[in-house]
Write a protein that holds these residues in place. Structure first.
Motif, PDB file in Angstrom:
ATOM      1  N   SER A   1       0.836  -1.210   0.000  1.00  0.00           N
ATOM      2  CA  SER A   1       0.000   0.000   0.000  1.00  0.00           C
ATOM      3  C   SER A   1       0.861   1.247   0.000  1.00  0.00           C
ATOM      4  O   SER A   1       0.569   2.222  -0.694  1.00  0.00           O
ATOM      5  CB  SER A   1      -0.908   0.015   1.230  1.00  0.00           C
ATOM      6  OG  SER A   1      -1.816  -1.048   1.168  1.00  0.00           O
TER       7      SER A   1
ATOM      8  N   GLN B   1      -7.042   0.663  -0.540  1.00  0.00           N
ATOM      9  CA  GLN B   1      -7.364  -0.550   0.204  1.00  0.00           C
ATOM     10  C   GLN B   1      -8.552  -0.307   1.126  1.00  0.00           C
ATOM     11  O   GLN B   1      -9.459  -1.111   1.225  1.00  0.00           O
ATOM     12  CB  GLN B   1      -6.147  -0.993   1.011  1.00  0.00           C
ATOM     13  CG  GLN B   1      -6.368  -2.270   1.784  1.00  0.00           C
ATOM     14  CD  GLN B   1      -5.091  -2.763   2.435  1.00  0.00           C
ATOM     15  OE1 GLN B   1      -4.024  -2.213   2.223  1.00  0.00           O
ATOM     16  NE2 GLN B   1      -5.206  -3.809   3.219  1.00  0.00           N
TER      17      GLN B   1
ATOM     18  N   ASP C   1      -5.654  -1.238  -5.016  1.00  0.00           N
ATOM     19  CA  ASP C   1      -4.973  -1.770  -3.835  1.00  0.00           C
ATOM     20  C   ASP C   1      -5.866  -2.815  -3.177  1.00  0.00           C
ATOM     21  O   ASP C   1      -6.894  -2.487  -2.596  1.00  0.00           O
ATOM     22  CB  ASP C   1      -4.659  -0.616  -2.865  1.00  0.00           C
ATOM     23  CG  ASP C   1      -3.667  -1.034  -1.781  1.00  0.00           C
ATOM     24  OD1 ASP C   1      -3.249  -2.207  -1.772  1.00  0.00           O
ATOM     25  OD2 ASP C   1      -3.320  -0.167  -0.953  1.00  0.00           O
ATOM     26  N   GLU C   2      -5.476  -4.058  -3.264  1.00  0.00           N
ATOM     27  CA  GLU C   2      -6.218  -5.185  -2.689  1.00  0.00           C
ATOM     28  C   GLU C   2      -7.708  -5.120  -3.025  1.00  0.00           C
ATOM     29  O   GLU C   2      -8.540  -5.065  -2.126  1.00  0.00           O
ATOM     30  CB  GLU C   2      -6.030  -5.227  -1.162  1.00  0.00           C
ATOM     31  CG  GLU C   2      -4.570  -5.166  -0.764  1.00  0.00           C
ATOM     32  CD  GLU C   2      -4.169  -6.220   0.243  1.00  0.00           C
ATOM     33  OE1 GLU C   2      -4.987  -7.071   0.579  1.00  0.00           O
ATOM     34  OE2 GLU C   2      -2.997  -6.191   0.665  1.00  0.00           O
TER      35      GLU C   2
HETATM   36 MG   LIG Z   1      -2.048  -2.784   2.071  1.00  0.00          MG
END
Ligand SMILES: [Mg+2]
Ligand SMILES: Nc1ncnc2c1ncn2[C@@H]1O[C@H](COP(=O)(O)OP(=O)(O)O)[C@@H](O)[C@H]1O
Lengths: 329, 297
Positions: free
Chosen positions: B43, B80, B151-152
């Motif tokens: 991240s 995220q 992000d994820e």
């Molecule tokens: Mg992360």
């Protein structure tokens, strides 16, 4: 600066506001409680002390709060506007016929000074039709928006920073000034409605006399809202902790409220207190509204208040924009 | 042509060195994965690329140039963890975000692309995990970004919702999008990414195409069987002194290039072969062999 982005953010903030039954309800409940509560609690005569000016003579009393005013002319002017309840001169005393509180003060005065009473001639001055409640009313309107402006702008921004909304906006082309303008504008629309609502509500409970123009009154009111909202922007520029901003806003609110003659006159307070009051935007807002309502002041006559409010508003707007960060680090 | 180049990024938070000298390049039209366990620095890396965080040192180049103010118009971002403006419906969120950009995909088209029809008029606070991630993806795409940074995107979703999101991302890839995504799911990186870097403790420990990476690091196949009284690690290690034998929870894992010899040795020793399972190594195995630890521990 993109007006489209301001508009988009302005609209989304408006939706957030009117879809939240809590904050929407509060906007109405708070003023209703204030107007009814204060109208009742501060019923004329229940206020404990009478303000009396003793001009060029001696007078001792525990019932009265003495206010030093050198000239009779000035004292009578204040009496006319209910800032004083009684004026005592060497051979005369004066009451305001339109003020029930003034009449009460007279009764107390006569009782306390029975042996001397024949020595003084009674004068009744016509007075403005402004009672304490009339005088109080602009203060109620101002207190109402004080919370709305500071919390509705400051606290809301800090919360959006904390939960991460601002971080997401940072990744978009939005500029801080666009976001801030949208927040302040949305709040000012709410305050415009709220101000009109409180005013109308007050009228329902007890019709007020407004000597000057409603437009002027609205203008000075909105200018006050602008100045207070800008202060909210400065408070919210960097924090991401709701408790902390809460504390800071409280820390600003209470002195402002007590020093701005919202509920009681500072007549008779030390000079430095009065001077401090004059830097408070709330004081200028309340004073300006009172001058419009009871003296019929025009925009030109209000210009000192307008200058201070606009100055504070613009300065804080730029300061808030300059200090602003989307995220804490 | 390079869409993105990252050179020697370094970033610490106080004492924590989150990113230690990370460099990579992404070509236009590529789907690039940053793969690594929680806390690896994914991240932090992606947020530096997005100009959300400031690096301590190192550079980021977009299409060969350092980022400018105009960058924000050109990238699509999904954090995220993110919060949307309160009390808006999914459709309104899309309207707000696309309204912030000069270039935009019409909202109905976004709704179709990310399959939001079913809940477009529901408040975003009321969406399920998978629905919310799809909405966030739609928001990230709303400005026709030249580069999409995710992000994820599937963390915390159930398998079905993950598949659903994979389908959407695969469609975007087919349409030629340049995508950089982070994940700690190996299967996700294998399914979606043309190229990956594996990150651990803020450093890149491997880089390449997923299949090539596995082939070059792990030429073996993997034999797995449940542990029992008769199948103990000591016994198997004695039987197979030349193979790598690992214990993972209640399972025993043997990496070998000579499957037939291993199976013969086990059956000659009368080790029961029921429950035995042979498979190709995947990125998960690669990560274990590189770091000696499991990815999701
Ligand atoms: Mg992360
Ligand atoms: N804002 C922060 N303050 C302090 N430490 C942080 C912060 N953000 C991340 N970290 C630390 O930096 C390291 C990398 O975190 P992160 O980039 O979020 O990893 P990942 O996304 O791969 O899980 C972790 O050890 C994390 O605890």
């Amino acid at each position: 600066m993109s007006l489209r982005r301001v508009w988009v953010l302005f609209n989304s903030r408006n939706k957030e506001f009117y879809r939240d039954p809590g904050s929407l309800g509060w906007i109405f409940i708070f003023p209703i409680v204030m107007v009814i509560g204060f109208g009742y609690l501060f019923k004329v005569g229940e206020s404990s002390t009478f303000k009396v000016a003793v001009v060029q003579t001696q007078f001792e009393s525990s019932t009265f709060e003495e206010v030093a005013i050198p000239s009779l002319e000035e004292a009578l002017k204040k009496l006319e506007f209910h800032a004083l309840d009684l004026v005592i001169a060497p051979n005369d005393y004066y009451i305001n016929e339109s003020s029930p509180k003034s009449k009460l003060a007279e009764a107390v005065f006569l009782k306390e000074t029975l042996p001397l009473v024949s020595e003084k001639t009674k004068h009744i001055i016509p007075g403005q039709r402004v009672t304490y409640v009339d005088w109080l009313f602009p203060g109620i309107i101002a207190t109402n928006v004080l919370w709305m402006a500071l919390w509705g702008v400051g606290w809301v921004i800090v919360r959006q920073r904390k939960i991460g909304v601002l971080k997401r906006l940072k990744a978009s082309p939005v500029k801080p000034v666009e976001y801030l303008a949208a927040q302040a504008l949305s709040r000012m629309v709410v305050m415009a409605f709220s101000g009109v609502f409180v005013f109308a509500l007050g009228h329902l409970i007890r019709p007020f006399h407004t000597e000057g123009s409603y437009l002027t009154l609205f203008f000075i009111y909105m200018l006050g809202c602008f100045a207070l909202s800008s202060i909210g922007l400065v408070a919210a520029a960097r924090l991401d902790n709701e408790e902390l901003v809460n504390g800071i806003l409280n820390f600003m609110t209470y002195p402002m409220m007590f020093l701005s003659e919202v509920w009681f006159s500072l007549e008779g307070s030390p000079e430095w207190v009065k001077q401090t009051a004059h830097v408070m935007p709330l004081w200028h807002m309340v004073k300006g509204m009172r001058e419009v309502m009871s003296e019929g002041a025009t925009l030109a006559q209000l210009s000192p208040h307008i200058a201070v409010l606009a100055g504070i508003g613009i300065f804080c707007l730029f300061l808030g924009g300059y200090l602003f960060r989307w995220t804490k680090d | 042509m390079l869409a993105l180049e990252v050179k020697n990024l370094i970033k610490s938070y106080g004492d924590v060195a989150a990113v230690k000298n990370i460099s990579f390049q992404i070509r236009v039209g590529e789907c690039f994965g940053l793969l690594g366990p929680n806390g690896a620095g994914k991240s932090t890396t992606i947020e530096i690329i997005e100009q959300i965080q400031k690096q301590d040192s190192g550079q980021v180049f977009y299409f060969g140039k350092p980022p400018t103010e105009a960058l924000r118009e050109q990238i699509g971002v999904q954090f995220q963890e993110t919060a949307l403006l309160p009390r808006l419906t999914a459709r309104e969120c899309l309207e707000v975000f696309s309204g912030l950009y000069s270039e935009r995909i019409p909202v109905p088209e976004l709704i179709k692309l990310c399959q939001l029809e079913e809940f477009a008029d529901r408040y975003h606070e009321k969406l399920s995990g998978g629905q919310k991630q799809r909405l966030l993806l739609a928001i990230a795409m709303s400005n026709r970004p030249k580069i999409l940074l995710l992000d994820e995107p599937t963390t915390g979703l159930d398998p079905q919702a993950r598949r659903h999101l994979w389908d959407i991302i695969t469609n975007l890839k087919t349409a030629g999008a340049t995508i950089i995504l982070t994940t700690h799911y190996m299967d996700e990186a294998e399914a979606l990414c043309d190229r990956i870097v594996i990150v651990d403790h803020g450093e890149i420990i491997a880089e390449g195409e997923p299949r090539n990476l596995i082939r070059s690091h792990l030429p073996e196949v993997i034999v797995e069987m449940p542990l029992s009284e008769r199948v103990t690690s000591d016994r198997v290690k004695n039987l197979l002194p030349n193979e790598r034998v690992l214990i993972l929870g209640q399972r025993l894992q043997i990496s070998t290039k000579k499957l037939d010899q291993v199976v013969r040795a086990l059956s000659d020793a009368h080790i029961p072969l029921d429950g035995l399972h042979v498979r190709q190594p995947n990125l998960e195995d690669l990560f274990i062999s590189l770091t000696g630890k499991a990815l999701r521990s």
